[in-house]
Design an enzyme around this catalytic site. Structure first.
Site, short mmCIF file in Angstrom:
data_model
loop_
_atom_site.label_atom_id
_atom_site.label_comp_id
_atom_site.label_asym_id
_atom_site.label_seq_id
_atom_site.Cartn_x
_atom_site.Cartn_y
_atom_site.Cartn_z
N TYR A 62 35.49 34.54 58.13
CA TYR A 62 36.72 33.77 58.03
C TYR A 62 36.37 32.37 57.54
CZ TYR A 62 40.95 36.13 59.39
OH TYR A 62 42.07 36.92 59.36
N ASP A 208 49.63 31.98 31.85
CA ASP A 208 49.11 33.14 32.58
C ASP A 208 48.19 33.87 31.61
OD1 ASP A 208 48.59 35.58 33.74
OD2 ASP A 208 50.59 35.77 34.63
N ARG A 243 38.24 42.71 41.29
CA ARG A 243 39.70 42.61 41.33
C ARG A 243 40.08 41.35 42.09
NH1 ARG A 243 43.66 45.60 39.82
NH2 ARG A 243 42.06 46.89 38.87
#
Ligand code: DSN
Length: 422
Positions: A62, A208, A243
């Site tokens: 984390y 984008d 990904r």
């Protein structure tokens, strides 16, 4: 069962022992990739080095916050990974600032909206049926539900972006943000034109670049970074990383965008994915990768020319990038039929709406093909000529009589160029 790999790294034997069902599925997917031609324009074969980082103990950590400013202890090691990735991204793209934490391209776009827009404000973007993206203001996406989305498209004659329409809509609607980029744009985008319209109406310019950023990284096409306030992208397309998503931006927007990624839109970053993005960015800075990106485009042009020779019409008359969009109306085949028939012969591509498509998107009049994956496995223009002929045969094969023959030729083509070694 013994394992040749250490207990802290990717250990396929351990997976087989604990979960043979998922182990079998992993092998089946590798075999599927090796068994055919992968022509989905947004897919690629990432490297074993990237896969190793993904399958690492960094998955355990984390690390909410940013390097040196975390909300958890024990982040000194993952900080190094994220800092390396940020520095590599800045160097590769010539950017002031980079954020590697977005989980996906959609998450990166969400963060940009969060940083610059309030609900109800106006954005101007390319329409999805003309090649835009779901997250650029379509009604089914948060971006269309929360913002007033206005869309430009392609001109009917050139089938390239209608810059006049874009400028007129910007002047009329005074959008807070202008977006360019999308998922089915075969041509180079005139970023300077977008910048000048954004300046004229006082809008933020977001590019984008998910589809083409890998070509930018390799120097094969011009970069949007000098023109855009912020450039978002995915890391798994031509860029050939894991990904995930990422953004680079001008220094003046760094703090707002970092806050929008975390804590506004996301919680803990996926540090194994951040490390894998850093690995991919290192791979992208090599001369071999630059040559790869040039070959991706050469292959795309060769494939497109071959498909035109098969009677398919290239939207906008061709391609400058890794992808092209083909109108199949002239050969009397729908996009859905073409996708299914090609798939039966182990040629994986997708149906795609073409501009001004008379068919619904679930049928579509076109297909989209791209060359990132086949180029990674070492194919060249001569191979693309063969691929085009095989697609031509497959998509016309209404009764399935050609499936066995075409599949055999596909297998011959990929036999000595596997996606992944078995
Ligand atoms: N789904 C991606 C593509 O195929 O282009 C875009 O998000």
């Amino acid at each position: 069962m013994t394992s040749a790999t250490p207990s802290w790294g990717p250990d396929f034997a351990a997976l087989e022992a604990i979960d043979p069902d998922i182990a079998r599925i992993l092998l089946a997917e590798r075999d599927r990739l090796n068994d055919g031609l992968q022509l989905i324009a947004s897919e690629n074969f990432t490297s074993p080095a990237v896969l190793a980082a993904l399958g690492s103990t960094l998955s355990n950590k984390y690390a909410e916050g940013y390097p040196g400013r975390r909300y958890y202890g024990g982040c000194e090691v993952v900080d190094e990974a994220e800092n390396l990735g940020i520095e590599r991204a800045k160097a590769l793209f010539g950017a002031d600032h980079a954020n590697l934490q977005p989980h996906s391209g959609a998450s990166a776009n969400l963060a940009v909206y969060g940083a610059f827009m309030k609900p109800g404000e106006t954005l101007l973007a390319m329409s999805l049926p003309h090649g835009g993206h779901l997250t650029h203001g379509t009604k089914v996406s948060f971006s269309g539900k929360w913002f007033n989305a206005v869309h430009y498209g392609v001109a009917q004659d050139t089938e390239d972006i209608d810059y006049d329409q874009m400028r007129d809509l910007a002047r009329e609607h005074r959008p807070k943000m202008i977006i360019c980029g999308g998922s089915a744009i075969p041509r180079l985008i005139d970023f300077a034109a977008f910048r000048s319209v954004a300046d004229e109406v006082g809008a933020i310019l977001m590019v984008d670049a998910a589809h083409f950023i890998g070509l930018v990284a390799g120097g094969a096409i011009p970069s949007p970074v000098p023109y855009a306030d912020v450039v978002t992208f995915t890391t798994h397309k031509v860029l050939r990383g894991p990904r995930g998503g990422m953004l680079v931006c001008k220094a003046e927007h760094a703090a707002a965008l970092d806050k929008a990624v975390f804590p506004m839109m996301q919680g803990g970053p996926l540090m194994h994915a951040v490390a894998a993005k850093a690995v991919a960015l290192k791979e992208c800075a090599t001369p071999e990768y630059a040559a790869y990106t040039r070959q991706v485009i050469a292959n795309s042009k060769a494939l497109t020319a071959g498909l035109e020779a098969e009677g398919m019409r290239a939207i906008s008359g061709g391609t400058d990038t890794h992808l092209s969009l083909l109108d199949l109306q002239g050969i009397g085949v729908t996009g859905a039929e073409a996708e299914a028939r090609a798939g039966a012969a182990r040629i994986v591509l997708n149906k795609n709406a073409i501009p001004y498509d008379p068919q619904p998107p679930s049928i579509a009049s076109g297909i989209r093909v791209g060359t990132p994956a086949t180029t990674t496995q070492g194919m060249d223009e001569a191979d693309m000529a063969v691929v085009a002929r095989l697609i031509g045969r497959a998509v016309r094969d209404a009764d399935g009589s050609q499936v066995a023959d075409v599949t055999a030729e596909v297998h011959a083509l990929v036999a000595d160029k596997p996606a992944y070694a078995s």
